[in-house]
Design a protein around this motif. Sequence first.
Motif, PDB file in Angstrom:
ATOM      1  N   VAL A   8       6.897  61.213  31.887  1.00 22.44           N
ATOM      2  CA  VAL A   8       5.679  61.928  32.283  1.00 22.44           C
ATOM      3  C   VAL A   8       5.319  62.994  31.243  1.00 22.44           C
ATOM      4  N   LEU A   9       6.317  63.613  30.656  1.00 18.91           N
ATOM      5  CA  LEU A   9       6.054  64.619  29.620  1.00 18.91           C
ATOM      6  C   LEU A   9       5.311  64.033  28.424  1.00 18.91           C
ATOM      7  N   HIS A  23       3.368  58.800  42.545  1.00 18.40           N
ATOM      8  CA  HIS A  23       4.744  59.310  42.675  1.00 18.40           C
ATOM      9  C   HIS A  23       4.832  60.841  42.662  1.00 18.40           C
ATOM     10  N   GLY A  24       3.699  61.501  42.729  1.00 20.85           N
ATOM     11  CA  GLY A  24       3.666  62.954  42.556  1.00 20.85           C
ATOM     12  C   GLY A  24       4.491  63.733  43.552  1.00 20.85           C
ATOM     13  N   ASN A  25       4.416  63.364  44.829  1.00 21.40           N
ATOM     14  CA  ASN A  25       5.155  64.111  45.851  1.00 21.40           C
ATOM     15  C   ASN A  25       6.659  64.017  45.644  1.00 21.40           C
ATOM     16  N   GLU A  26       7.124  62.825  45.343  1.00 23.17           N
ATOM     17  CA  GLU A  26       8.557  62.624  45.113  1.00 23.17           C
ATOM     18  C   GLU A  26       9.020  63.392  43.883  1.00 23.17           C
ATOM     19  N   SER A  56      -0.941  73.383  33.917  1.00 21.06           N
ATOM     20  CA  SER A  56      -1.947  73.623  32.877  1.00 21.06           C
ATOM     21  C   SER A  56      -2.982  72.505  32.842  1.00 21.06           C
ATOM     22  N   GLU A  57      -2.562  71.296  33.213  1.00 23.77           N
ATOM     23  CA  GLU A  57      -3.483  70.163  33.254  1.00 23.77           C
ATOM     24  C   GLU A  57      -4.052  69.933  34.656  1.00 23.77           C
ATOM     25  N   GLN A  58      -3.717  70.809  35.589  1.00 22.89           N
ATOM     26  CA  GLN A  58      -4.197  70.729  36.976  1.00 22.89           C
ATOM     27  C   GLN A  58      -3.914  69.358  37.597  1.00 22.89           C
ATOM     28  N   GLN A  59      -2.663  68.944  37.472  1.00 22.44           N
ATOM     29  CA  GLN A  59      -2.263  67.645  37.988  1.00 22.44           C
ATOM     30  C   GLN A  59      -1.663  67.727  39.393  1.00 22.44           C
TER      31      GLN A  59
END
Length: 276
Positions: A8-9, A23-26, A56-59
């Motif tokens: 992801v980085l 997969h954001g919540n996990e 910073s990217e408001q993800q």
Amino acid sequence: MKQQMKMVLEMDDMQCQNYMKLHGNELFSYMLSNLGSPDSVLRDELIYRLFVKLISEQQLETIQLTHALKELITDRYLFASIDEKGSDDVFIRSFSTLWLTGLFWLDQEHPFMDSELRSKALEKSATYLLQERDTRGFVEGKGWAHSIAHGADLAAMIASHSLVEKRLIPIILEGVASCFWKGGVYVDDEDERLVAIIMSLAKSDYPEEILIEWMEQVFDKLDRKTPKKGYFQSFYHARTNILQFMKTLYFALKKSKRYPKLQSTASFFIQKWQNV
């Protein structure tokens, strides 16, 4: 999960956005649960770097940010084992301050906190420096704890927040003064990070007279604690911390051309205590 974070980085904004939808919540739950890991690679190079990228990217969704904020100001995070010195829980506390600094920054740029939660979070966070006792900088084999420096970063952010209640500033200043007497001598640029709090107040035009009074009280305490005879290590450590802080503050004020009276007061006390 480490491999996922590394992946992801490296993603661009669109790739990251698509990944976080699925997969954001996990991912974010894992990051929050392990933000204070003693593993410096996991803590610094993966989790904290990814946290900075995501905000910073408001993800992150507002619900994720709000959940993290509520967790961070509890005894499980910012105040985990707050009365201890020397335990690994310092990493939980210290990196909670970094996360909170990031969340308050985001709230300044793109407000997401409701007023009640913001007020509670700012108030809780303002007390951190006053309560922290562990002054370690670099911990061999585990990386940077740096709780005082990170706590100072949080306090500077609070001091500069446009919606901070002015009643919290004396609490922050009391926290700064307490740092001089926590034992040992700071050697990892803690003075510069603490001075940044005063400079944040300067930029917001906080009354100079109040800061002069605060500075006088710092030296009044030093005067009261001066040994009448013999040698007290705690006193000389505090004296060194105070003078280093004041010298750093003096030059910061001189460079910024702000608070000339406070600068003059600092100069007076530095000269008075330099060779005591």
